[in-house]
Design a protein around this motif. Structure first.
Motif, PDB file in Angstrom:
ATOM      1  N   PHE A   2       7.158  -3.434  -5.214  1.00 53.70           N
ATOM      2  CA  PHE A   2       6.677  -2.061  -5.347  1.00 53.70           C
ATOM      3  C   PHE A   2       7.668  -1.063  -4.746  1.00 53.70           C
ATOM      4  N   GLY A   3       8.362  -1.466  -3.697  1.00 51.35           N
ATOM      5  CA  GLY A   3       9.350  -0.590  -3.086  1.00 51.35           C
ATOM      6  C   GLY A   3       8.806   0.281  -1.982  1.00 51.35           C
ATOM      7  N   LEU A   4       7.608  -0.030  -1.486  1.00 50.61           N
ATOM      8  CA  LEU A   4       7.013   0.759  -0.423  1.00 50.61           C
ATOM      9  C   LEU A   4       7.879   0.728   0.834  1.00 50.61           C
ATOM     10  N   TYR A  28      -1.395  -6.474  -7.378  1.00 44.56           N
ATOM     11  CA  TYR A  28      -1.735  -6.617  -5.963  1.00 44.56           C
ATOM     12  C   TYR A  28      -0.447  -6.746  -5.178  1.00 44.56           C
ATOM     13  N   ALA A  29      -0.168  -5.765  -4.327  1.00 39.03           N
ATOM     14  CA  ALA A  29       1.069  -5.749  -3.546  1.00 39.03           C
ATOM     15  C   ALA A  29       0.763  -6.200  -2.124  1.00 39.03           C
ATOM     16  N   LEU A  30       1.434  -7.285  -1.720  1.00 36.79           N
ATOM     17  CA  LEU A  30       1.326  -7.752  -0.338  1.00 36.79           C
ATOM     18  C   LEU A  30       2.211  -6.858   0.519  1.00 36.79           C
ATOM     19  N   THR A  31       1.632  -6.266   1.551  1.00 30.33           N
ATOM     20  CA  THR A  31       2.403  -5.358   2.389  1.00 30.33           C
ATOM     21  C   THR A  31       1.829  -5.320   3.798  1.00 30.33           C
ATOM     22  N   HIS A  32       2.708  -5.119   4.764  1.00 30.17           N
ATOM     23  CA  HIS A  32       2.272  -4.989   6.150  1.00 30.17           C
ATOM     24  C   HIS A  32       1.784  -3.572   6.441  1.00 30.17           C
ATOM     25  N   THR A  33       1.943  -2.652   5.474  1.00 21.96           N
ATOM     26  CA  THR A  33       1.521  -1.272   5.685  1.00 21.96           C
ATOM     27  C   THR A  33       0.119  -1.002   5.147  1.00 21.96           C
ATOM     28  N   ALA A  34      -0.564  -2.030   4.647  1.00 20.46           N
ATOM     29  CA  ALA A  34      -1.953  -1.865   4.201  1.00 20.46           C
ATOM     30  C   ALA A  34      -2.830  -1.723   5.445  1.00 20.46           C
ATOM     31  N   ASN A  51      -2.954  -6.602   2.971  1.00 23.18           N
ATOM     32  CA  ASN A  51      -2.315  -7.282   4.094  1.00 23.18           C
ATOM     33  C   ASN A  51      -3.273  -8.400   4.477  1.00 23.18           C
ATOM     34  N   ALA A  52      -3.191  -9.496   3.736  1.00 31.48           N
ATOM     35  CA  ALA A  52      -4.126 -10.606   3.908  1.00 31.48           C
ATOM     36  C   ALA A  52      -3.410 -11.905   3.571  1.00 31.48           C
ATOM     37  N   ALA A  53      -4.089 -13.009   3.804  1.00 31.71           N
ATOM     38  CA  ALA A  53      -3.529 -14.315   3.458  1.00 31.71           C
ATOM     39  C   ALA A  53      -3.283 -14.382   1.954  1.00 31.71           C
ATOM     40  N   ILE A  54      -2.197 -15.059   1.561  1.00 29.72           N
ATOM     41  CA  ILE A  54      -1.849 -15.107   0.142  1.00 29.72           C
ATOM     42  C   ILE A  54      -2.951 -15.753  -0.689  1.00 29.72           C
ATOM     43  N   GLU A  55      -3.653 -16.719  -0.133  1.00 30.04           N
ATOM     44  CA  GLU A  55      -4.744 -17.367  -0.864  1.00 30.04           C
ATOM     45  C   GLU A  55      -5.842 -16.362  -1.203  1.00 30.04           C
TER      46      GLU A  55
END
Length: 135
Positions: A2-4, A28-34, A51-55
């Motif tokens: 996403f480039g966030l 669905y973008a995995l990010t630590h900024t969620a 910002n959650a487990a990939i599962e």
């Protein structure tokens, strides 16, 4: 993807694709900024930030897809995390030539991937190699 990470404080940043991204589905973008609000775009793309487990994120994406296939895009870290947990049935990997000692190491801790997946390769005129792993 996403480039966030390039614009972490810009609340108006909507990705690098412009007003109508090419996906046409929920992303669905995995990010630590969620948490960050979802962004609905033209053409049916809605970006959801997690910002959650990939599962857990994969389960949410699978439910949104109504049981259809879910595509995972991202960098070496994301790909490695999904591969190590056995959540990837088909992988298309593009490898560009680099000088030894440079680049990102995807294969660390992925012992046995060659045993669980059939591997095929195709070389492109650009010297890029396309690898396909299929379970």
């Amino acid at each position: 993807m996403f480039g966030l990470h390039a614009f972490p404080d810009d609340v108006d940043w909507k990705g690098r694709w412009g007003e109508e991204p090419p996906f046409g589905t929920p992303v669905y973008a995995l990010t630590h900024t969620a948490p960050r609000p979802s962004i609905q775009m033209k053409g049916g793309t809605t970006f959801h930030f997690r910002n959650a487990a990939i599962e857990a994120v994969l389960a949410e994406a699978t439910e949104a897809a109504g049981g259809l296939d879910v595509r995972i895009g991202g960098g070496v870290g994301t790909a490695g995390d999904f591969l190590r947990t056995g959540l990837v049935d088909d992988l298309h990997l593009t490898v560009a030539p680099v000088i030894l000692g440079r680049g990102n190491r995807l294969w660390d801790d992925l012992v046995g991937l060659d045993l669980s997946h059939k591997i095929s390769t195709e070389a492109a005129e650009s010297d890029t190699t396309h690898l396909t792993f299929t379970r």
